[in-house]
Design a protein around this motif. Structure first.
Motif, PDB file in Angstrom:
ATOM      1  N   HIS A 152      29.496 -22.305 -19.802  1.00 37.03           N
ATOM      2  CA  HIS A 152      30.160 -22.678 -18.550  1.00 37.03           C
ATOM      3  C   HIS A 152      31.654 -22.384 -18.578  1.00 37.03           C
ATOM      4  CE1 HIS A 152      26.641 -25.596 -17.705  1.00 37.03           C
ATOM      5  NE2 HIS A 152      26.571 -24.584 -16.863  1.00 37.03           N
ATOM      6  N   VAL A 153      32.286 -22.582 -19.748  1.00 36.25           N
ATOM      7  CA  VAL A 153      33.749 -22.473 -19.794  1.00 36.25           C
ATOM      8  C   VAL A 153      34.252 -21.215 -20.505  1.00 36.25           C
ATOM      9  CG1 VAL A 153      33.927 -24.983 -19.757  1.00 36.25           C
ATOM     10  CG2 VAL A 153      33.976 -23.800 -21.963  1.00 36.25           C
TER      11      VAL A 153
ATOM     12  N   VAL B 295      36.828 -28.508 -26.783  1.00 41.91           N
ATOM     13  CA  VAL B 295      37.035 -27.153 -26.275  1.00 41.91           C
ATOM     14  C   VAL B 295      38.467 -26.782 -26.618  1.00 41.91           C
ATOM     15  CG1 VAL B 295      37.124 -25.661 -24.264  1.00 41.91           C
ATOM     16  CG2 VAL B 295      35.372 -27.430 -24.404  1.00 41.91           C
ATOM     17  N   ASN B 296      38.612 -25.707 -27.385  1.00 45.22           N
ATOM     18  CA  ASN B 296      39.932 -25.265 -27.837  1.00 45.22           C
ATOM     19  C   ASN B 296      40.363 -24.016 -27.065  1.00 45.22           C
ATOM     20  OD1 ASN B 296      38.860 -27.000 -30.016  1.00 45.22           O
ATOM     21  ND2 ASN B 296      40.770 -26.458 -31.024  1.00 45.22           N
ATOM     22  N   VAL B 297      41.606 -24.030 -26.627  1.00 40.33           N
ATOM     23  CA  VAL B 297      42.141 -22.971 -25.762  1.00 40.33           C
ATOM     24  C   VAL B 297      43.531 -22.596 -26.272  1.00 40.33           C
ATOM     25  CG1 VAL B 297      42.784 -22.392 -23.395  1.00 40.33           C
ATOM     26  CG2 VAL B 297      40.881 -23.960 -23.811  1.00 40.33           C
ATOM     27  N   PRO B 298      43.881 -21.325 -26.297  1.00 40.33           N
ATOM     28  CA  PRO B 298      45.271 -20.974 -26.604  1.00 40.33           C
ATOM     29  C   PRO B 298      46.220 -21.698 -25.652  1.00 40.33           C
ATOM     30  CG  PRO B 298      43.900 -19.007 -26.604  1.00 40.33           C
ATOM     31  CD  PRO B 298      43.051 -20.119 -26.070  1.00 40.33           C
ATOM     32  N   THR B 299      47.305 -22.226 -26.166  1.00 40.57           N
ATOM     33  CA  THR B 299      48.238 -22.991 -25.344  1.00 40.57           C
ATOM     34  C   THR B 299      48.707 -22.188 -24.136  1.00 40.57           C
ATOM     35  OG1 THR B 299      48.956 -24.291 -27.248  1.00 40.57           O
ATOM     36  CG2 THR B 299      50.464 -24.181 -25.382  1.00 40.57           C
ATOM     37  N   SER B 300      48.804 -20.883 -24.293  1.00 40.22           N
ATOM     38  CA  SER B 300      49.259 -20.039 -23.189  1.00 40.22           C
ATOM     39  C   SER B 300      48.288 -20.054 -22.014  1.00 40.22           C
ATOM     40  CB  SER B 300      49.446 -18.594 -23.672  1.00 40.22           C
ATOM     41  OG  SER B 300      48.220 -18.074 -24.182  1.00 40.22           O
ATOM     42  N   ARG B 301      47.013 -20.410 -22.246  1.00 38.60           N
ATOM     43  CA  ARG B 301      46.016 -20.425 -21.173  1.00 38.60           C
ATOM     44  C   ARG B 301      45.805 -21.816 -20.582  1.00 38.60           C
ATOM     45  NH1 ARG B 301      42.383 -16.622 -23.801  1.00 38.60           N
ATOM     46  NH2 ARG B 301      40.890 -18.220 -24.413  1.00 38.60           N
ATOM     47  N   MET B 302      46.256 -22.854 -21.268  1.00 37.63           N
ATOM     48  CA  MET B 302      45.955 -24.210 -20.825  1.00 37.63           C
ATOM     49  C   MET B 302      46.897 -24.640 -19.703  1.00 37.63           C
ATOM     50  SD  MET B 302      43.885 -26.767 -21.257  1.00 37.63           S
ATOM     51  CE  MET B 302      43.232 -27.056 -22.906  1.00 37.63           C
ATOM     52  N   THR B 303      46.314 -25.146 -18.623  1.00 42.66           N
ATOM     53  CA  THR B 303      47.061 -25.713 -17.508  1.00 42.66           C
ATOM     54  C   THR B 303      46.580 -27.145 -17.300  1.00 42.66           C
ATOM     55  OG1 THR B 303      45.440 -25.025 -15.844  1.00 42.66           O
ATOM     56  CG2 THR B 303      47.196 -23.443 -16.403  1.00 42.66           C
ATOM     57  N   PRO B 304      47.331 -27.982 -16.578  1.00 38.15           N
ATOM     58  CA  PRO B 304      46.860 -29.339 -16.304  1.00 38.15           C
ATOM     59  C   PRO B 304      45.513 -29.354 -15.584  1.00 38.15           C
ATOM     60  CG  PRO B 304      49.197 -29.179 -15.834  1.00 38.15           C
ATOM     61  CD  PRO B 304      48.724 -27.779 -16.122  1.00 38.15           C
ATOM     62  N   GLU B 305      45.317 -28.413 -14.662  1.00 37.33           N
ATOM     63  CA  GLU B 305      44.048 -28.361 -13.925  1.00 37.33           C
ATOM     64  C   GLU B 305      42.897 -27.992 -14.855  1.00 37.33           C
ATOM     65  OE1 GLU B 305      47.472 -27.973 -11.396  1.00 37.33           O
ATOM     66  OE2 GLU B 305      46.817 -26.716 -13.079  1.00 37.33           O
TER      67      GLU B 305
ATOM     68  N   LEU C 210      38.106 -29.264 -18.175  1.00 35.82           N
ATOM     69  CA  LEU C 210      37.469 -29.213 -19.483  1.00 35.82           C
ATOM     70  C   LEU C 210      37.231 -30.618 -20.025  1.00 35.82           C
ATOM     71  CD1 LEU C 210      39.441 -26.293 -21.205  1.00 35.82           C
ATOM     72  CD2 LEU C 210      37.165 -26.209 -20.164  1.00 35.82           C
ATOM     73  N   GLY C 211      38.158 -31.530 -19.743  1.00 38.75           N
ATOM     74  CA  GLY C 211      37.992 -32.906 -20.212  1.00 38.75           C
ATOM     75  C   GLY C 211      36.748 -33.558 -19.637  1.00 38.75           C
ATOM     76  N   ALA C 212      36.520 -33.370 -18.343  1.00 39.46           N
ATOM     77  CA  ALA C 212      35.329 -33.937 -17.719  1.00 39.46           C
ATOM     78  C   ALA C 212      34.067 -33.329 -18.314  1.00 39.46           C
ATOM     79  CB  ALA C 212      35.367 -33.717 -16.212  1.00 39.46           C
ATOM     80  N   ARG C 213      34.088 -32.036 -18.568  1.00 35.43           N
ATOM     81  CA  ARG C 213      32.910 -31.353 -19.123  1.00 35.43           C
ATOM     82  C   ARG C 213      32.634 -31.797 -20.563  1.00 35.43           C
ATOM     83  NH1 ARG C 213      31.149 -26.896 -16.164  1.00 35.43           N
ATOM     84  NH2 ARG C 213      32.519 -26.223 -14.465  1.00 35.43           N
ATOM     85  N   VAL C 214      33.698 -31.915 -21.364  1.00 38.70           N
ATOM     86  CA  VAL C 214      33.480 -32.270 -22.756  1.00 38.70           C
ATOM     87  C   VAL C 214      33.058 -33.736 -22.884  1.00 38.70           C
ATOM     88  CG1 VAL C 214      35.800 -33.044 -23.483  1.00 38.70           C
ATOM     89  CG2 VAL C 214      34.402 -31.720 -25.044  1.00 38.70           C
ATOM     90  N   ALA C 215      33.551 -34.590 -22.007  1.00 40.17           N
ATOM     91  CA  ALA C 215      33.120 -35.986 -22.023  1.00 40.17           C
ATOM     92  C   ALA C 215      31.634 -36.100 -21.686  1.00 40.17           C
ATOM     93  CB  ALA C 215      33.956 -36.808 -21.033  1.00 40.17           C
ATOM     94  N   ALA C 216      31.182 -35.307 -20.710  1.00 46.74           N
ATOM     95  CA  ALA C 216      29.762 -35.312 -20.358  1.00 46.74           C
ATOM     96  C   ALA C 216      28.911 -34.780 -21.511  1.00 46.74           C
ATOM     97  CB  ALA C 216      29.540 -34.479 -19.098  1.00 46.74           C
ATOM     98  N   ALA C 217      29.394 -33.740 -22.193  1.00 47.38           N
ATOM     99  CA  ALA C 217      28.655 -33.171 -23.317  1.00 47.38           C
ATOM    100  C   ALA C 217      28.535 -34.183 -24.456  1.00 47.38           C
ATOM    101  CB  ALA C 217      29.337 -31.906 -23.809  1.00 47.38           C
ATOM    102  N   ALA C 218      29.628 -34.864 -24.773  1.00 52.23           N
ATOM    103  CA  ALA C 218      29.605 -35.860 -25.846  1.00 52.23           C
ATOM    104  C   ALA C 218      28.666 -37.011 -25.499  1.00 52.23           C
ATOM    105  CB  ALA C 218      31.017 -36.379 -26.100  1.00 52.23           C
ATOM    106  N   LYS C 219      28.658 -37.425 -24.247  1.00 47.87           N
ATOM    107  CA  LYS C 219      27.758 -38.498 -23.816  1.00 47.87           C
ATOM    108  C   LYS C 219      26.310 -38.058 -23.933  1.00 47.87           C
ATOM    109  CE  LYS C 219      26.899 -41.716 -20.011  1.00 47.87           C
ATOM    110  NZ  LYS C 219      27.330 -42.139 -18.635  1.00 47.87           N
ATOM    111  N   GLU C 220      26.027 -36.797 -23.590  1.00 49.93           N
ATOM    112  CA  GLU C 220      24.662 -36.280 -23.699  1.00 49.93           C
ATOM    113  C   GLU C 220      24.198 -36.267 -25.158  1.00 49.93           C
ATOM    114  OE1 GLU C 220      22.030 -32.248 -22.651  1.00 49.93           O
ATOM    115  OE2 GLU C 220      24.105 -32.441 -21.950  1.00 49.93           O
ATOM    116  N   VAL C 221      25.066 -35.825 -26.050  1.00 54.66           N
ATOM    117  CA  VAL C 221      24.705 -35.791 -27.469  1.00 54.66           C
ATOM    118  C   VAL C 221      24.494 -37.210 -27.993  1.00 54.66           C
ATOM    119  CG1 VAL C 221      25.511 -35.192 -29.788  1.00 54.66           C
ATOM    120  CG2 VAL C 221      25.845 -33.599 -27.884  1.00 54.66           C
ATOM    121  N   GLY C 222      25.373 -38.124 -27.618  1.00 52.96           N
ATOM    122  CA  GLY C 222      25.210 -39.511 -28.046  1.00 52.96           C
ATOM    123  C   GLY C 222      23.902 -40.112 -27.558  1.00 52.96           C
ATOM    124  N   GLY C 223      23.521 -39.812 -26.317  1.00 51.94           N
ATOM    125  CA  GLY C 223      22.258 -40.305 -25.782  1.00 51.94           C
ATOM    126  C   GLY C 223      21.058 -39.735 -26.517  1.00 51.94           C
TER     127      GLY C 223
END
Length: 251
Positions: free
Chosen positions: A92-93, A214-224, A229-242
């Motif tokens: 996805h990302v 999710v790791n990104v070069p600092t030059s590519r990372m924006t607040p948006e 990515l934060g919402a996606r990674v939180a959902a992924a971690a919750k899925e694995v925990g479940g």
């Protein structure tokens, strides 16, 4: 006995410094190069380390060390559950996705799925990540009891870059924010060229057993991008925990 202790110390140092040459390893271990060279030969013959590509000769761990570590921590089952979720996240990302596990006060990188982009973040498996200066480390630290956090802070907060959180009160505030939003961020706090988001995978009793980032070069990372990515990674971690909870409850 001393030869065994030297071999074990060498494995730990190689895991932290890889790829590493005999000279740097000898300095890290404070041993003569001849002693370290013999230890490297033994470890290589036994299949625990191998020579990295290129010259001069440098050494890295083989998968044997990783497999033993995974068996010791129960991480093989974790990996079986986590990798399919990580693969969907990466699709996805299209950024590098990491899986890390806590080991005492340390956080160790145990799995990596790389992006197809030419500019990417590549960290070696077995890399130790700082608890207060990496997204994986902060995600796990935020999920730990307050007593564990205070012990970590009391041990000292190493300074890596201009943005590293070395003030205890600022770190405590950051951990509270991570708990509130469900994921951690890293804006070049460990390495200035590395930015990331991560979320803890919770196991029994709500304690962290891993983190996904999710790791990104600092030059590519924006607040948006960070928020998405934060919402996606939180959902992924919750899925694995479940999924891990389901495995625990399955006879």
């Amino acid at each position: 006995m001393q030869n065994v202790l030297n071999a074990l110390r060498a494995l730990e140092e190689i895991a932290a410094l890889q790829p590493v040459g005999v000279g740097d390893l000898a300095r890290a271990m404070e041993l003569p190069k001849s002693t370290v060279q013999r230890t490297l030969g033994t470890l290589s013959e036994a299949g625990w380390i191998r020579q990295a590509e290129g010259t001069p000769t440098r050494w890295v761990l083989t998968t044997r060390a990783l497999v033993v570590g995974r068996r010791a921590s129960g991480e093989l089952g974790l990996r079986d559950v986590a990798v399919p979720v990580m693969e969907r996240l990466r699709s996805h990302v299209d950024e590098t996705v990491h899986l890390a596990v806590p080991e005492g006060e340390r956080v160790i990188l145990v799995e990596r799925l790389e992006t197809s982009r030419p500019v990417r973040i590549v960290l070696p498996l077995g890399q130790q990540l700082p608890g207060h200066a990496s997204a994986n480390g902060k995600a796990i630290l935020a999920a730990r009891p307050d007593g564990d956090v205070e012990r970590y802070i009391a041990a000292g907060l190493a300074d890596f870059t201009d943005t590293t959180l070395t003030d205890p009160e600022r770190l405590r505030a950051e951990l509270r924010a991570i708990r509130a939003r469900g994921y951690a961020t890293n804006g070049g706090e460990w390495r200035s060229d590395v930015s990331a988001v991560a979320a803890a995978v919770l196991g029994a009793h709500g304690l962290p057993v891993a983190s996904i980032s999710v790791n990104v070069p600092t030059s590519r990372m924006t607040p948006e991008l960070s928020a998405d990515l934060g919402a996606r990674v939180a959902a992924a971690a919750k899925e694995v925990g479940g999924a891990l909870e389901h495995l625990r409850q399955t006879p």
